[in-house]
Motif scaffolding. Structure first.
Motif, mmCIF file in Angstrom:
data_model
loop_
_atom_site.group_PDB
_atom_site.id
_atom_site.type_symbol
_atom_site.label_atom_id
_atom_site.label_comp_id
_atom_site.label_asym_id
_atom_site.label_seq_id
_atom_site.Cartn_x
_atom_site.Cartn_y
_atom_site.Cartn_z
ATOM 1 N N ARG A 11 -2.488 -21.596 3.020
ATOM 2 C CA ARG A 11 -1.975 -21.611 4.262
ATOM 3 C C ARG A 11 -1.482 -20.555 5.083
ATOM 4 N NH1 ARG A 11 -0.715 -26.848 3.472
ATOM 5 N NH2 ARG A 11 1.210 -26.491 2.762
ATOM 6 N N GLU A 12 -0.800 -19.844 4.167
ATOM 7 C CA GLU A 12 -0.203 -18.361 4.677
ATOM 8 C C GLU A 12 -1.145 -17.412 4.800
ATOM 9 O OE1 GLU A 12 2.783 -17.175 1.641
ATOM 10 O OE2 GLU A 12 4.165 -18.552 2.287
ATOM 11 N N ALA A 13 -2.117 -17.396 3.939
ATOM 12 C CA ALA A 13 -3.288 -16.388 3.880
ATOM 13 C C ALA A 13 -4.193 -16.940 5.031
ATOM 14 C CB ALA A 13 -4.170 -16.472 2.723
ATOM 15 N N MET A 14 -4.417 -18.074 5.391
ATOM 16 C CA MET A 14 -5.264 -18.425 6.413
ATOM 17 C C MET A 14 -4.493 -17.954 7.743
ATOM 18 S SD MET A 14 -6.629 -21.995 5.105
ATOM 19 C CE MET A 14 -7.674 -22.620 6.485
ATOM 20 N N ASP A 15 -3.200 -18.176 8.011
ATOM 21 C CA ASP A 15 -2.522 -17.764 9.102
ATOM 22 C C ASP A 15 -2.613 -16.503 9.318
ATOM 23 O OD1 ASP A 15 -1.999 -20.481 9.626
ATOM 24 O OD2 ASP A 15 0.074 -20.687 8.777
ATOM 25 N N LEU A 16 -2.393 -15.496 8.001
ATOM 26 C CA LEU A 16 -2.232 -14.327 8.369
ATOM 27 C C LEU A 16 -3.344 -13.523 8.614
ATOM 28 C CD1 LEU A 16 0.665 -13.436 5.562
ATOM 29 C CD2 LEU A 16 0.767 -13.136 8.154
ATOM 30 N N TYR A 17 -4.626 -13.935 7.827
ATOM 31 C CA TYR A 17 -5.854 -13.072 7.948
ATOM 32 C C TYR A 17 -7.124 -13.826 8.512
ATOM 33 C CZ TYR A 17 -2.536 -10.987 4.505
ATOM 34 O OH TYR A 17 -1.531 -10.475 3.792
ATOM 35 N N GLY A 18 -6.766 -15.155 8.809
ATOM 36 C CA GLY A 18 -8.036 -15.643 9.112
ATOM 37 C C GLY A 18 -8.815 -14.959 10.528
ATOM 38 N N ASN A 19 -8.084 -14.843 11.369
ATOM 39 C CA ASN A 19 -8.688 -14.278 12.650
ATOM 40 C C ASN A 19 -9.376 -12.922 12.124
ATOM 41 O OD1 ASN A 19 -8.159 -16.412 14.402
ATOM 42 N ND2 ASN A 19 -6.185 -15.356 14.802
ATOM 43 N N TYR A 20 -8.584 -12.203 11.628
ATOM 44 C CA TYR A 20 -9.065 -10.694 11.065
ATOM 45 C C TYR A 20 -10.338 -11.023 10.316
ATOM 46 C CZ TYR A 20 -4.595 -8.996 12.575
ATOM 47 O OH TYR A 20 -3.499 -8.625 13.068
ATOM 48 N N LEU A 21 -10.239 -11.789 9.270
ATOM 49 C CA LEU A 21 -11.561 -12.099 8.369
ATOM 50 C C LEU A 21 -12.805 -12.498 9.232
ATOM 51 C CD1 LEU A 21 -10.033 -13.749 5.341
ATOM 52 C CD2 LEU A 21 -10.532 -11.418 5.775
ATOM 53 N N LEU A 22 -12.450 -13.482 10.357
ATOM 54 C CA LEU A 22 -13.381 -13.964 11.030
ATOM 55 C C LEU A 22 -13.987 -12.830 11.968
ATOM 56 C CD1 LEU A 22 -14.891 -16.490 12.172
ATOM 57 C CD2 LEU A 22 -13.148 -16.813 13.930
ATOM 58 N N ARG A 23 -13.499 -11.918 12.480
ATOM 59 C CA ARG A 23 -13.945 -10.858 13.189
ATOM 60 C C ARG A 23 -14.683 -9.870 12.416
ATOM 61 N NH1 ARG A 23 -8.709 -9.231 16.862
ATOM 62 N NH2 ARG A 23 -8.156 -8.394 14.591
ATOM 63 N N LEU A 24 -14.288 -9.754 11.092
ATOM 64 C CA LEU A 24 -14.838 -8.800 10.202
ATOM 65 C C LEU A 24 -16.163 -9.385 9.793
ATOM 66 C CD1 LEU A 24 -15.173 -6.369 8.038
ATOM 67 C CD2 LEU A 24 -13.995 -7.892 6.440
ATOM 68 N N ALA A 25 -16.309 -10.713 9.435
ATOM 69 C CA ALA A 25 -17.466 -11.473 9.424
ATOM 70 C C ALA A 25 -18.484 -11.463 10.299
ATOM 71 C CB ALA A 25 -17.335 -12.827 8.769
ATOM 72 N N TYR A 26 -18.065 -11.673 11.555
ATOM 73 C CA TYR A 26 -18.895 -11.542 12.785
ATOM 74 C C TYR A 26 -19.347 -10.331 13.009
ATOM 75 C CZ TYR A 26 -20.141 -12.839 17.423
ATOM 76 O OH TYR A 26 -20.686 -13.059 18.754
#
Length: 177
Positions: A11-26
């Motif tokens: 949960r912590e990893a998803m909250d902290l990095y989820g948006n960044y990872l999504l933008r990176l993948a995008y």
């Protein structure tokens, strides 16, 4: 590690990095839905393999590397060869005046569009450096290359963006930074 502790870490990893990872993948796949699938797959793998994480890098760097690898795997897949990617990543900006917001958004859109046309090796370092705000050392870890390689790709990528912007009439003579 017990399940509750693993759930909390995820949960912590998803909250902290989820948006960044999504933008990176995008930036790689240029499809919101596919980027979401990739990030979801990365979090599932992270959860399953959490105990194998040795801590030689930060969790953020580890997850970024997983996303980059998953994107590369996607490009090798049959699904990629059969899918046409058309949408481009747009970075949102929050400014105070409407006029400056519109001008800044247009500038960011033009630069983002230009970056997405670059070769992958230049696009990924520019994106990680400017949009995901990773250090050169972290980018080297994520991409598994030397710091000097990252610096060279940043310089060459900036130059290519500048050349492209100049061709399109958006370049004011200063180096893209």
């Amino acid at each position: 590690m017990e399940k509750q502790q693993r759930d909390t870490q995820l949960r912590e990893a998803m909250d902290l990095y989820g948006n960044y990872l999504l933008r990176l993948a995008y930036t790689y796949v240029k499809s919101k839905e596919k980027a979401e699938d990739i990030v979801q797959e990365v979090f599932i793998r992270y959860y399953i393999q959490m105990e194998q994480f040795e801590g030689r890098s930060s969790v953020k760097t580890y997850l970024y590397r997983m996303v980059v690898n998953e994107c590369h795997n996607y490009f090798k897949s049959w699904a990629y060869r059969k899918t046409e990617l058309t949408s481009l990543f747009k970075k949102q900006d929050t400014s105070f005046s409407v006029e400056s917001e519109i001008l800044k958004k247009e500038e960011i859109d033009v630069i983002a569009d230009t970056i997405t046309t670059l070769e992958t090796k230049y696009r990924e370092v520019l994106w990680l450096y400017y949009y995901d705000e990773l250090s050169v050392n972290d980018i080297a870890l994520v991409l598994q290359c030397s710091v000097n390689t990252v610096k060279t790709r940043l310089a060459r990528g900036r130059k290519r963006v500048g050349i492209q912007l100049e061709k399109e009439g958006f370049y004011n003579g200063n180096e893209f930074t």
